[in-house]
Design a protein around this motif. Structure first.
Motif, PDB file in Angstrom:
ATOM      1  N   GLU A 169      32.663  43.449  38.476  1.00 26.55           N
ATOM      2  CA  GLU A 169      33.677  42.704  37.724  1.00 26.55           C
ATOM      3  C   GLU A 169      34.621  41.930  38.639  1.00 26.55           C
ATOM      4  O   GLU A 169      35.075  40.836  38.303  1.00 26.55           O
ATOM      5  N   THR A 170      34.911  42.500  39.808  1.00 29.37           N
ATOM      6  CA  THR A 170      35.813  41.857  40.761  1.00 29.37           C
ATOM      7  C   THR A 170      35.249  40.541  41.270  1.00 29.37           C
ATOM      8  O   THR A 170      36.004  39.654  41.694  1.00 29.37           O
ATOM      9  N   TYR A 171      33.946  40.380  41.217  1.00 30.81           N
ATOM     10  CA  TYR A 171      33.273  39.191  41.741  1.00 30.81           C
ATOM     11  C   TYR A 171      32.716  38.298  40.629  1.00 30.81           C
ATOM     12  O   TYR A 171      31.885  37.436  40.885  1.00 30.81           O
ATOM     13  N   THR A 172      33.178  38.505  39.402  1.00 24.66           N
ATOM     14  CA  THR A 172      32.637  37.802  38.241  1.00 24.66           C
ATOM     15  C   THR A 172      33.622  36.785  37.684  1.00 24.66           C
ATOM     16  O   THR A 172      34.799  37.103  37.451  1.00 24.66           O
ATOM     17  N   TYR A 173      33.130  35.564  37.470  1.00 26.42           N
ATOM     18  CA  TYR A 173      33.899  34.490  36.849  1.00 26.42           C
ATOM     19  C   TYR A 173      33.006  33.797  35.832  1.00 26.42           C
ATOM     20  O   TYR A 173      31.910  33.350  36.172  1.00 26.42           O
ATOM     21  N   ASP A 174      33.481  33.777  34.580  1.00 25.59           N
ATOM     22  CA  ASP A 174      32.705  33.174  33.490  1.00 25.59           C
ATOM     23  C   ASP A 174      31.286  33.737  33.419  1.00 25.59           C
ATOM     24  O   ASP A 174      30.309  33.005  33.231  1.00 25.59           O
ATOM     25  N   GLY A 175      31.179  35.054  33.620  1.00 29.59           N
ATOM     26  CA  GLY A 175      29.895  35.721  33.458  1.00 29.59           C
ATOM     27  C   GLY A 175      28.943  35.606  34.624  1.00 29.59           C
ATOM     28  O   GLY A 175      27.820  36.117  34.565  1.00 29.59           O
ATOM     29  N   LYS A 176      29.359  34.970  35.713  1.00 32.95           N
ATOM     30  CA  LYS A 176      28.505  34.812  36.890  1.00 32.95           C
ATOM     31  C   LYS A 176      29.187  35.431  38.104  1.00 32.95           C
ATOM     32  O   LYS A 176      30.411  35.525  38.165  1.00 32.95           O
ATOM     33  N   GLN A 177      28.373  35.850  39.080  1.00 36.11           N
ATOM     34  CA  GLN A 177      28.919  36.464  40.286  1.00 36.11           C
ATOM     35  C   GLN A 177      28.912  35.479  41.454  1.00 36.11           C
ATOM     36  O   GLN A 177      28.049  34.593  41.541  1.00 36.11           O
TER      37      GLN A 177
END
Length: 426
Positions: A139-147
């Motif tokens: 989750e810490t590396y996720t933006y708009d569902g992408k890593q």
């Protein structure tokens, strides 16, 4: 304390640094490795703001050369503003770093939204399936569902303490906030300063700890703009912090003395740091478990069901337009696997983002297992949780507060103004 005037001057200096960095990159940034005639790089440069870690990076570069045929040479900076300017300058040139370190939270989101950083969604799927990375950390590396990016390191924020000072005072690590403060009173009675604090860069630490230990939900709402820094719960935390400063519980916030030196000498008994601080302690010749220890910091509010612990995870990134996308991706895939992480974490005396890595230090291992096993509620470190413009105002304000604790309401108003400006229209 960093004043606004200084920040303004720094901004002008950074503009000049960006221009200089562009020229530097054009001169040397793009030739970071021979492709050996194969069309793929066999030597990468890893730009980072952790210059003190160069020996550890170099060891990983040698290991990667042996194991996957791709070496890595670190290019380390020790001044974060200069480093940030250098990396941002590379976005506008044809000469790009192969790999670079950054921070999660708002700063990573900023370059993701600008399309500058490579997506790593497939890499994360493979690593999570293989047990090399955890779903919780994703989750810490996720933006708009992408890593994007992978963990360079992970650290849990705990209390380091001088065991000899504790033993001489007949003290044990506390399990409640009341016990922690009782320990602090006993240390004060013996002429020892209980806690370390600083007004430079890490000025947020005690605000973070007091708030997550009192109301972690309020802490999270500050990060998303759902709460205000002038709300009663935040004001109460600042009042508690002020009472502790007035009560003589803290070291001189303006001291330039290395905190590890302070703890080693026994001048200061305890300090809140990420587990990465273990490296600083061992570099002072101290033995973990003998000369010093660490413990999870009890909640201020005993009604909370779990201890809330701050954590941080710094990313290792590749640009969307990297010099050799495959080589950079292959390196990041190798980086998160157990052979690399065994070397990386244990050489520095820290925990690893890879759950398979065994940690020989019993104290560190216990912290990592408890945190990774769900015993604690984890809160993203304030440095990453706060949006970048709010963080800048907060670091300034917390530093000013330490100089003049009576100014806490004014400082909260200053931070809230920055927060209002940031969240306006979002």
């Amino acid at each position: 304390m960093i004043s606004r005037k200084v920040m303004s001057v720094r901004a002008r200096v950074l503009t000049a640094l960006v221009a200089a960095a562009s020229l530097a990159l054009a001169a040397c940034g793009g030739d970071s490795g021979d492709d050996g005639g194969s069309g793929g790089k066999t030597e990468l440069k890893l730009y980072n703001d952790k210059g003190a870690w160069s020996p550890f990076f170099e060891d990983l570069g040698k290991l990667s050369k042996e194991q996957i045929g791709i070496g890595m040479t670190p290019v380390g900076y020790t001044d974060e503003p200069t480093y940030s300017a250098f990396i941002k300058a590379s976005f506008r040139t044809n000469d790009k770093p192969d790999l670079f370190t950054w921070s999660t939270g708002g700063r990573l989101q900023e370059i993701v939204e600008a399309g500058q950083v490579a997506e790593t969604t497939d890499l994360w799927k493979e690593a999570v399936a293989a047990g090399d990375l955890s779903k919780e950390l994703e989750e810490t590396y996720t933006y708009d569902g992408k890593q994007y990016c992978v963990p360079l390191n992970i650290s849990y924020w705990v209390m380091f303490y001088n065991k000899k000072v504790y033993d001489e005072a007949g003290l044990k690590p506390p399990s409640t906030w009341a016990e922690l403060m009782s320990n602090a009173d006993a240390l004060k009675a013996k002429g020892v300063t209980p806690f370390y604090q600083t007004s430079v860069l890490f000025s947020f630490v005690w605000f973070q700890q007091l708030l997550i230990g009192t109301d972690p939900d309020l802490y999270n709402k500050l990060a998303t703009g759902e709460a205000k820094y002038t709300d009663p719960g935040v004001v109460a935390v600042m009042e508690r912090w002020k009472q502790m400063i007035d009560g003589g519980y803290f070291s001189d916030a303006g001291s330039k003395e290395d905190p590890a030196v302070q703890l080693k000498s026994g001048k200061t008994a305890m300090g809140i740091f990420g587990t990465w601080f273990n490296t600083s302690m061992t570099q002072q010749g101290l033995k973990p478990g003998t000369d010093y220890g660490m413990f999870a910091i009890p909640n201020v509010d005993p009604a909370q069901s779990k201890v809330t612990m701050a954590f941080e995870s710094g990313p290792l990134c590749s640009l969307a337009k990297a010099p050799d996308t495959k080589a950079s991706t292959d390196y990041m895939k190798w980086w998160v696997q157990q052979p690399a992480q065994d070397k990386w974490a244990n050489s520095r005396g820290d925990v690893s983002a890879n759950p398979k890595v065994a940690i020989p230090d019993p104290g560190l291992s216990a912290i990592a297992k408890s945190a990774g096993g769900g015993e604690y509620t984890l809160a993203n470190r304030y440095f990453e949780a706060a949006p970048a413009p709010v963080l800048t105002a907060a670091l300034d304000a917390f530093g000013a507060f330490m100089v003049d604790p009576g100014s806490y309401r004014k400082q909260l108003e200053n931070i809230q103004k920055a927060a209002d400006d940031y969240w306006k229209g979002r």
